[in-house]
Scaffold this motif. Sequence first.
Motif, PDB file in Angstrom:
ATOM      1  N   GLN A 114       0.826  -1.244  -0.181  1.00  0.00           N
ATOM      2  CA  GLN A 114       0.137  -0.173   0.018  1.00  0.00           C
ATOM      3  C   GLN A 114       0.892   1.292   0.079  1.00  0.00           C
ATOM      4  O   GLN A 114       0.192   2.322  -0.227  1.00  0.00           O
ATOM      5  CB  GLN A 114      -0.889  -0.006   1.314  1.00  0.00           C
ATOM      6  CG  GLN A 114      -1.854  -1.122   1.325  1.00  0.00           C
ATOM      7  CD  GLN A 114      -2.407  -1.256   2.791  1.00  0.00           C
ATOM      8  OE1 GLN A 114      -2.164  -0.425   3.350  1.00  0.00           O
ATOM      9  NE2 GLN A 114      -3.258  -2.438   2.724  1.00  0.00           N
ATOM     10  N   CYS A 115       2.456   1.083   0.247  1.00  0.00           N
ATOM     11  CA  CYS A 115       3.106   2.435   0.351  1.00  0.00           C
ATOM     12  C   CYS A 115       3.766   2.675  -0.985  1.00  0.00           C
ATOM     13  O   CYS A 115       4.156   3.578  -1.229  1.00  0.00           O
ATOM     14  CB  CYS A 115       4.284   2.179   1.268  1.00  0.00           C
ATOM     15  SG  CYS A 115       3.773   1.718   2.804  1.00  0.00           S
ATOM     16  N   ILE A 116       3.570   1.631  -1.874  1.00  0.00           N
ATOM     17  CA  ILE A 116       4.416   1.794  -3.146  1.00  0.00           C
ATOM     18  C   ILE A 116       3.851   2.892  -3.990  1.00  0.00           C
ATOM     19  O   ILE A 116       2.575   2.654  -4.335  1.00  0.00           O
ATOM     20  CB  ILE A 116       4.577   0.218  -3.900  1.00  0.00           C
ATOM     21  CG1 ILE A 116       5.135  -0.517  -2.900  1.00  0.00           C
ATOM     22  CG2 ILE A 116       5.297   0.622  -5.162  1.00  0.00           C
ATOM     23  CD1 ILE A 116       5.310  -1.932  -3.420  1.00  0.00           C
ATOM     24  N   PRO A 117       4.229   3.945  -4.600  1.00  0.00           N
ATOM     25  CA  PRO A 117       3.818   4.937  -5.400  1.00  0.00           C
ATOM     26  C   PRO A 117       3.153   4.077  -6.658  1.00  0.00           C
ATOM     27  O   PRO A 117       3.716   3.131  -7.232  1.00  0.00           O
ATOM     28  CB  PRO A 117       4.881   5.997  -5.827  1.00  0.00           C
ATOM     29  CG  PRO A 117       5.895   5.464  -4.422  1.00  0.00           C
ATOM     30  CD  PRO A 117       5.752   4.175  -4.170  1.00  0.00           C
ATOM     31  N   SER A 118       1.964   4.501  -7.145  1.00  0.00           N
ATOM     32  CA  SER A 118       1.373   4.016  -8.257  1.00  0.00           C
ATOM     33  C   SER A 118       2.314   4.100  -9.369  1.00  0.00           C
ATOM     34  O   SER A 118       2.019   3.222 -10.240  1.00  0.00           O
ATOM     35  CB  SER A 118      -0.046   4.621  -8.569  1.00  0.00           C
ATOM     36  OG  SER A 118       0.102   6.024  -8.442  1.00  0.00           O
ATOM     37  N   MET A 168       0.388   5.748   8.722  1.00  0.00           N
ATOM     38  CA  MET A 168       1.742   5.783   8.355  1.00  0.00           C
ATOM     39  C   MET A 168       2.060   5.406   6.834  1.00  0.00           C
ATOM     40  O   MET A 168       2.930   5.989   6.153  1.00  0.00           O
ATOM     41  CB  MET A 168       2.617   5.137   9.383  1.00  0.00           C
ATOM     42  CG  MET A 168       2.822   6.030  10.564  1.00  0.00           C
ATOM     43  SD  MET A 168       4.309   5.357  11.437  1.00  0.00           S
ATOM     44  CE  MET A 168       5.488   5.874  10.743  1.00  0.00           C
ATOM     45  N   ARG A 169       1.404   4.260   6.612  1.00  0.00           N
ATOM     46  CA  ARG A 169       1.571   3.683   5.318  1.00  0.00           C
ATOM     47  C   ARG A 169       1.092   4.796   4.212  1.00  0.00           C
ATOM     48  O   ARG A 169       1.684   4.934   3.183  1.00  0.00           O
ATOM     49  CB  ARG A 169       0.663   2.432   5.162  1.00  0.00           C
ATOM     50  CG  ARG A 169       1.336   1.134   5.769  1.00  0.00           C
ATOM     51  CD  ARG A 169       1.028  -0.175   5.417  1.00  0.00           C
ATOM     52  NE  ARG A 169      -0.804  -0.153   5.717  1.00  0.00           N
ATOM     53  CZ  ARG A 169      -1.082  -0.760   6.721  1.00  0.00           C
ATOM     54  NH1 ARG A 169      -0.515  -1.134   7.769  1.00  0.00           N
ATOM     55  NH2 ARG A 169      -2.434  -0.809   6.853  1.00  0.00           N
ATOM     56  N   LYS A 170      -0.091   5.336   4.631  1.00  0.00           N
ATOM     57  CA  LYS A 170      -0.386   6.532   3.532  1.00  0.00           C
ATOM     58  C   LYS A 170       0.468   7.372   3.581  1.00  0.00           C
ATOM     59  O   LYS A 170       0.682   7.913   2.343  1.00  0.00           O
ATOM     60  CB  LYS A 170      -1.872   7.020   3.907  1.00  0.00           C
ATOM     61  CG  LYS A 170      -3.048   5.928   3.592  1.00  0.00           C
ATOM     62  CD  LYS A 170      -4.404   6.338   4.061  1.00  0.00           C
ATOM     63  CE  LYS A 170      -5.216   5.223   4.062  1.00  0.00           C
ATOM     64  NZ  LYS A 170      -6.318   5.516   5.069  1.00  0.00           N
ATOM     65  N   GLU A 171       0.896   8.062   4.498  1.00  0.00           N
ATOM     66  CA  GLU A 171       1.833   9.096   4.650  1.00  0.00           C
ATOM     67  C   GLU A 171       3.320   8.599   3.996  1.00  0.00           C
ATOM     68  O   GLU A 171       3.914   9.415   3.321  1.00  0.00           O
ATOM     69  CB  GLU A 171       2.337   9.596   6.216  1.00  0.00           C
ATOM     70  CG  GLU A 171       1.142  10.081   6.745  1.00  0.00           C
ATOM     71  CD  GLU A 171       1.157  10.073   8.296  1.00  0.00           C
ATOM     72  OE1 GLU A 171       0.186  10.457   8.973  1.00  0.00           O
ATOM     73  OE2 GLU A 171       2.375  10.082   8.778  1.00  0.00           O
TER      74      GLU A 171
END
Lengths: 185, 487
Positions: A104-108, A171-174
Motif C-alpha cells: 500500500q506504500c508503493i507509489p502507483s 503511516m503507510r498512507k503518509e
Amino acid sequence: MRDSEIVDLFLRRDEEALRVVSDQYGTRLNHISFRITQDEQTAEECVNDTYLEAWNRIPPSEPREYLLAFLSKIIRAKSLNRCIYEHRCKRHAYVEELSSELEQCIPSKISVEEEIEGKAFAEVVSRFLLAQPDEKRRVFVRRYFYMENTSVIAAAYGFSDNKVRTMLSRMRKELKSFLEKEDFL
Amino acid sequence: MNGKDMLEMMSELDEKVVADAAVTPIRKTREKWKIVLGAVAAALIVGILGYTIYPYVRGKITGKYKQDLKSGTLMASPRYPEMPENPELTRGYDKEKSQEYLQAVMALRKQPEGYQDGYDAYLKDVLGVIFSDTGNGNKAFSPLCLYMALGMTAEITDGTTQQQILDVLHQPDIATLRERAKSIWLANYMDDGLSKLVLANSLWMNTGRNYEQSVLETLANNYFASSYSGDPSSEKYSQKLREWINEQTDGLLENMLSDLNLDPDLMIALVSTVNYCGKWADPFLKSETKDGTFHAPSGDVNCKYMCTETGHENFYGDHFECVSLPIINNGSVRFILPEEGMTPEELLMDEELLQFLNTESYKWDKTIEAASVHMEVPKFDISSDIKLNDYLKALGIEDLFEAGDADFSPLVGKSDENFYVNSIEQNTRIMIDEEGCKAVSATILLAGAGQTREHFEFILDRPFVFEIVSDTGLPLFVGVVNDPTKS
C-alpha cells in the motif's frame, strides 16, 4: 562489554569477538530470526550465518555505535531469505500479510516489474522515518523491520491493538505520499 | 517492485532507526528487580463450574419427560456464532478472508456499552475471599466460570435466593444480568483454530421430574447452555456428563473428574466450563529454556525456566511488578511478582493490585520502560480443586444451600419438596510452556508514573500471582504459584 570494544576484537581478528557477541546478543538475534522463520533449527542456523557474515564484514565496517542493529539487519535479511526463497518458513501467510500491507506504500507509478535499488529506497524510507515522532517511528519499524505482531507492539507501548493498526495504516498512507513526492527513481 | 520486495528492502534501513526501535519504553526507574518468568508459549484454560440440586424430602415425582433414556435426551441446545478460521492457519495470504475474519471478530466484540458493569466489583469481592487462605500450595480460579454458573442459577431461582446471587454479581435485576451475561459470552467468544475461549454451560436433569421448558430456552438463548434429561441412576447418563465435560475441556480435566457420578436423587446438575487456549504472540525458544532454582515457601526446588529478551509491557504498583505477555488474538497473561517479603496471598488483599487486575493494560499508567529486558518464567502445569460453598456463604449467598430457604420455583414450579444445593466446586488446570498457555478450570456444584531504565530483569523465582485476561480485558483466570513443580 561495550560495542566499540567488541568491534575492536573483530578488527584484531580475535575470535573472542564471536563468543562475546553470542553471549551478549545471541538470544535477541535468535528471537528475531525465529519470529520470521518460526523454526528453531533454521533460526539457529541463521544466527551462526550472521556471526560469520559479521566476521567477514568487520572490517571494513566498524559498527561501533549500533552493533546490535548491524547484526539485526544481517539476521533479518538471512531469515527472510530462507523464508521467501528456500520456503523454510512456517509463517508464509504472515510474510504475505506484511508484504500486502507494505504494498500500500508503493507509489502507483512504480510497476510490479520495475526493479528498485534496495539501498537507495531504504535511504528514502529512513529519511521519512527519522522525520516522524519517536513513538510512530518505533511502531512502524517494529512492525516492518522486526516483523512483530501488532498485539506485541500494542503491549510494548501500552496501546490497544486497534490503535496500533490505525497508526500503521495512517503511516503507510503518509509514506506513500512521501515516496511520490521524493521521486527517488 | 511489489510488497515482498519492499519487505526485503527494509533490511537496509538506517541502523540508527533500527537500534532506536529496539528500545522498550520505560516510565519508571527503580532498583534492579530480579523476576524469572517461567516459560509461557501457548495458553489453554478450561474452567468448569457445576453443581447438583437435591430435593430435601425425597420422593418419586412423575414428570413429562417419560423417555427415561439411559444416556439422556437433549432438551434445549444453543446456537454458537459462526467463527471463520484464523487466516494465519492457511498457507498464503488471502486479503478477503483476512478481512472477513476480522469483521467476524469485531462484530462479536461490539457489545452494548456497560455490558461488563458490575464484573469489577464482583471480581474484587470474590478474589478477596477465594485467595484468603491459599497457604503454601498453588491455587487457580476462574471468576468468569463462577460468574456464568451463578448467572444461570439466578435464572432458575426466585425471591431472596435470587436476590443474594444478584447482589454478589453486583447486578440490579435478572433482566440486566441476562443481557450482560450474553454480551460477555459473545464479546469473549473465540474459536478460530488457533486460539480458543469458549464458555460452555449445561444442565443435567432428572427424567422423573417436571421442568419449565421456557427456562431452559432462556438459558440456551442467553447463556448458550445445553439441557439434558436422563436417569441419574444410570451409569450411561453419568458417562455422558463426563464426556461432555471432557469434550468442552479438551480432556484436560479427565483425571480430576474420572469419579464424577450423578446421584440418583438429584434434581439438577449444572456445569459451566471455560476453555481458553492460545499461543504467545512472541514465543519463547525451547533452546533458551534452562534449569534454575525456585524459592518455594517449603524450600528451594529445581524447575525449568523459559527465557526471553524481547521487550514487553511492564507495569508496577506500590507492592508489585508485572510483565504482560500477549497471546495471539486472545488477550494476555500477566505475571505479577509481589515485592520482597510479601506473599501472593497478602498481595491479593492489596487494593491497588485488585484495581490493576480489573484494568486493561493500556489504561494502567504505571509502566516500566527499558532499553533491554530479560525475563525468566518457570514452566508450570498446576491444578486446583476449590470447594466454593463457604466462600459463597461468606459473600452472602446462603439460601441456596438451605433446604426450605432455597427457591427453585422458576425451574420446577411450586413444590412440596425443599430443594437445596449440596456443594459447589471448581476444578482448574493451567499449563504454561514455550508455545503458550493452557488452562482448564472446572467448578462443580453438587446440590445437594513512568521512568526509564537501561535494563529490566523480571525473574519469577519466588511465589507469584498470574492473571489471564481476555481480548476484551475481562479477567478470566487468577492464580497463585507457590511451587511450579507441584501439579
